[in-house]
Design a protein around this motif. Structure first.
Motif, PDB file in Angstrom:
ATOM      1  N   GLN A  12       0.839  -1.206   0.000  1.00  0.00           N
ATOM      2  CA  GLN A  12       0.000   0.000   0.000  1.00  0.00           C
ATOM      3  C   GLN A  12       0.869   1.249   0.000  1.00  0.00           C
ATOM      4  O   GLN A  12       0.580   2.222  -0.706  1.00  0.00           O
ATOM      5  CB  GLN A  12      -0.936  -0.003   1.212  1.00  0.00           C
ATOM      6  N   GLU A  13       1.941   1.220   0.786  1.00  0.00           N
ATOM      7  CA  GLU A  13       2.873   2.356   0.802  1.00  0.00           C
ATOM      8  C   GLU A  13       3.561   2.511  -0.552  1.00  0.00           C
ATOM      9  O   GLU A  13       3.806   3.636  -1.017  1.00  0.00           O
ATOM     10  CB  GLU A  13       3.914   2.174   1.905  1.00  0.00           C
ATOM     11  N   THR A  14       3.891   1.386  -1.191  1.00  0.00           N
ATOM     12  CA  THR A  14       4.508   1.433  -2.515  1.00  0.00           C
ATOM     13  C   THR A  14       3.581   2.078  -3.532  1.00  0.00           C
ATOM     14  O   THR A  14       3.966   2.994  -4.272  1.00  0.00           O
ATOM     15  CB  THR A  14       4.875   0.010  -2.983  1.00  0.00           C
ATOM     16  N   LEU A  15       2.346   1.628  -3.575  1.00  0.00           N
ATOM     17  CA  LEU A  15       1.402   2.121  -4.573  1.00  0.00           C
ATOM     18  C   LEU A  15       1.110   3.606  -4.418  1.00  0.00           C
ATOM     19  O   LEU A  15       0.876   4.311  -5.410  1.00  0.00           O
ATOM     20  CB  LEU A  15       0.105   1.321  -4.491  1.00  0.00           C
ATOM     21  N   THR A  16       1.133   4.117  -3.193  1.00  0.00           N
ATOM     22  CA  THR A  16       0.812   5.531  -2.941  1.00  0.00           C
ATOM     23  C   THR A  16       2.045   6.410  -2.802  1.00  0.00           C
ATOM     24  O   THR A  16       1.943   7.578  -2.425  1.00  0.00           O
ATOM     25  CB  THR A  16      -0.066   5.661  -1.677  1.00  0.00           C
ATOM     26  N   ASP A  17       3.219   5.878  -3.116  1.00  0.00           N
ATOM     27  CA  ASP A  17       4.464   6.648  -3.089  1.00  0.00           C
ATOM     28  C   ASP A  17       4.564   7.440  -4.393  1.00  0.00           C
ATOM     29  O   ASP A  17       4.651   6.846  -5.472  1.00  0.00           O
ATOM     30  CB  ASP A  17       5.654   5.697  -2.948  1.00  0.00           C
ATOM     31  N   PRO A  18       4.563   8.783  -4.341  1.00  0.00           N
ATOM     32  CA  PRO A  18       4.625   9.575  -5.571  1.00  0.00           C
ATOM     33  C   PRO A  18       5.878   9.327  -6.406  1.00  0.00           C
ATOM     34  O   PRO A  18       5.890   9.644  -7.600  1.00  0.00           O
ATOM     35  CB  PRO A  18       4.585  11.025  -5.059  1.00  0.00           C
ATOM     36  N   SER A  19       6.924   8.773  -5.808  1.00  0.00           N
ATOM     37  CA  SER A  19       8.150   8.499  -6.558  1.00  0.00           C
ATOM     38  C   SER A  19       7.939   7.464  -7.658  1.00  0.00           C
ATOM     39  O   SER A  19       8.773   7.327  -8.554  1.00  0.00           O
ATOM     40  CB  SER A  19       9.261   8.022  -5.614  1.00  0.00           C
ATOM     41  N   ILE A  30      -3.107   6.646  -5.488  1.00  0.00           N
ATOM     42  CA  ILE A  30      -2.146   5.706  -6.070  1.00  0.00           C
ATOM     43  C   ILE A  30      -1.470   6.400  -7.250  1.00  0.00           C
ATOM     44  O   ILE A  30      -2.130   7.032  -8.074  1.00  0.00           O
ATOM     45  CB  ILE A  30      -2.852   4.416  -6.542  1.00  0.00           C
ATOM     46  N   TRP A  31      -0.133   6.251  -7.343  1.00  0.00           N
ATOM     47  CA  TRP A  31       0.624   6.951  -8.376  1.00  0.00           C
ATOM     48  C   TRP A  31       1.184   6.045  -9.461  1.00  0.00           C
ATOM     49  O   TRP A  31       1.564   6.537 -10.528  1.00  0.00           O
ATOM     50  CB  TRP A  31       1.769   7.750  -7.755  1.00  0.00           C
ATOM     51  N   VAL A  32       1.293   4.748  -9.217  1.00  0.00           N
ATOM     52  CA  VAL A  32       1.895   3.872 -10.229  1.00  0.00           C
ATOM     53  C   VAL A  32       1.077   3.921 -11.514  1.00  0.00           C
ATOM     54  O   VAL A  32      -0.143   4.093 -11.492  1.00  0.00           O
ATOM     55  CB  VAL A  32       2.012   2.411  -9.728  1.00  0.00           C
ATOM     56  N   SER A  33       1.743   3.754 -12.634  1.00  0.00           N
ATOM     57  CA  SER A  33       1.044   3.722 -13.914  1.00  0.00           C
ATOM     58  C   SER A  33       0.393   2.372 -14.169  1.00  0.00           C
ATOM     59  O   SER A  33      -0.574   2.280 -14.940  1.00  0.00           O
ATOM     60  CB  SER A  33       2.022   4.041 -15.053  1.00  0.00           C
ATOM     61  N   GLY A  34       0.935   1.330 -13.565  1.00  0.00           N
ATOM     62  CA  GLY A  34       0.383  -0.006 -13.720  1.00  0.00           C
ATOM     63  C   GLY A  34       0.957  -0.925 -12.666  1.00  0.00           C
ATOM     64  O   GLY A  34       1.936  -0.575 -11.987  1.00  0.00           O
ATOM     65  N   TYR A  35       0.354  -2.114 -12.514  1.00  0.00           N
ATOM     66  CA  TYR A  35       0.729  -3.007 -11.422  1.00  0.00           C
ATOM     67  C   TYR A  35       0.772  -4.446 -11.933  1.00  0.00           C
ATOM     68  O   TYR A  35      -0.154  -4.896 -12.628  1.00  0.00           O
ATOM     69  CB  TYR A  35      -0.284  -2.877 -10.291  1.00  0.00           C
ATOM     70  N   VAL A  36       1.843  -5.159 -11.561  1.00  0.00           N
ATOM     71  CA  VAL A  36       2.058  -6.521 -12.035  1.00  0.00           C
ATOM     72  C   VAL A  36       2.268  -7.447 -10.836  1.00  0.00           C
ATOM     73  O   VAL A  36       3.182  -7.226 -10.030  1.00  0.00           O
ATOM     74  CB  VAL A  36       3.296  -6.596 -12.955  1.00  0.00           C
TER      75      VAL A  36
END
Length: 377
Positions: free
Chosen positions: A42-49, A77-83
């Motif tokens: 969850q922290e990864t997905l919402t990390d603006p970096s 959530i900032w990621v462009s996509g998730y795998v």
């Protein structure tokens, strides 16, 4: 039998992975990277970096703890996509408010599951991070590859404005305010002002486009340069701001993107890593203490090491390369010896852990005290 739509992942070198839709059905593009954390998705997905990146999780099963309303590191959530390889069929945390896939779908994040993420990760390690497309709208690999090769590169990308706040805001200290800090929001995570607040610091967060007069308008005790996405070679405005702070002897602390900005202000160059550091298990040597820390990372660019080695001269005096990655000798931190400034490439505020480097926020209060003592003298 699965009722998921078929999905496809195509890398810019033509490698194809097939799976099923996960999250929102659609099509997305970005830079393919992998994260080795076993927890903290969850922290990864919402990390603006992670803006502009399609993140592959190396942990085989994702989603076990669902999604709560407390662990977000930013507003979305900032990621462009998730795998992911194996999406958890159940949510088993008492803190969860909904499932991970429900949140991905609600925020329109296109993902793919059922992918051999080990094979994908090994490919990225060997060939390097590259552009990628994920689609559950069409499974035509040739068509998607053409789109991938026409999508933007991460090198030369300036993403800071996209993730920064629009207006300043303040995060108040826990209890009595002992210090005040101005933070430049290049993609700041919520846990940073929380860690500062725990030390009696009230933080005012400013947009990335703020100038020195803006940042210093509240007469802060120090300035914080946050993490953020994109290529640090594009951050000329923030570099010049940092140089002005150094000229005025304002205490400065930077992390991740902020480390690269301080390094550039001190005359160092930056370069793109082959596949970057992303995870919560990177060993870093702190040369100031001799300790090895297990640290959280999220960066695809790094500072070029000075030719002179551990110490180098700048217009602001001597600087020490204070931290070093023990996996590949990447510069992981700088400490200025003649002006009050220091930085690290990793994340001492990492909410998903580890917390070995939390003491770096104490180092900031010590730096403020030391600079104040010099001024008083």
């Amino acid at each position: 039998m699965s009722n998921r739509a078929p999905a496809i992942l195509v890398l810019e070198d033509g490698r194809v992975f097939r799976g099923e839709a996960y999250g929102s059905v659609g099509e997305t593009f970005g830079e393919a990277v992998f994260n080795t954390g076993m927890t903290g998705y969850q922290e990864t997905l919402t990390d603006p970096s992670y803006y502009g990146q399609v993140v592959c999780q190396t942990a085989p099963q994702i989603g076990n703890t669902g999604w709560n309303d407390e662990d977000d590191e930013s507003r979305r959530i900032w990621v462009s996509g998730y795998v992911v390889r194996d999406p958890s069929r159940i949510t088993s945390s008492w803190r969860a408010k909904r499932g991970l896939e429900d949140e991905l779908a609600a925020q329109g994040v296109v993902g793919i599951c059922g992918v051999d993420t080990r094979a994908l990760t090994r490919h990225l390690r060997e060939s390097g991070a590259m552009r990628v497309g994920v689609s559950s709208r069409s499974t035509d690999a040739t068509e998607l590859l053409a789109k991938v090769r026409n999508s933007p590169q991460m090198a030369g990308a300036n993403h800071v404005a996209a993730v920064s706040c629009a207006e300043p805001y303040t995060y108040v200290a826990d209890g009595e305010t002992k210090y005040t800090v101005a933070a430049l929001d290049l993609g700041i995570k919520r846990n940073t002002p929380r860690r500062l607040a725990a030390r009696g610091i009230t933080t005012t967060v400013y947009p990335a486009a703020a100038n020195a007069e803006d940042v210093l308008s509240g007469n802060p005790d120090a300035v914080f340069l946050s993490n953020g996405p994109g290529d640090p070679a594009t951050a000329d405005h923030q570099v010049e701001l940092t140089r002005e702070l150094l000229r005025r002897r304002v205490p400065v602390f930077g992390i991740c993107f902020g480390n690269q900005i301080l390094g550039r202000a001190l005359g160092l160059g930056t370069y793109k890593l082959k596949y970057g550091h992303r995870g919560i298990n990177q060993p870093v040597l702190d040369r100031l203490t001799g300790k090895v820390e297990v640290t959280a990372h999220n960066h695809g660019f790094a500072l070029a090491a000075p030719e002179s080695g551990e110490y180098f001269e700048t217009e602001f005096g001597r600087v020490r390369v204070s931290h070093l990655c023990l996996n590949d000798d990447v510069v992981e931190g700088l400490t200025c010896l003649d002006v009050p400034a220091y930085s690290v490439q990793y994340h001492p505020e990492a909410a998903g852990g580890p917390h070995d480097a939390d003491y770096l926020f104490d180092r900031l209060t010590a730096l403020i005290d030391a600079e104040g003592a010099k001024t008083d003298a």
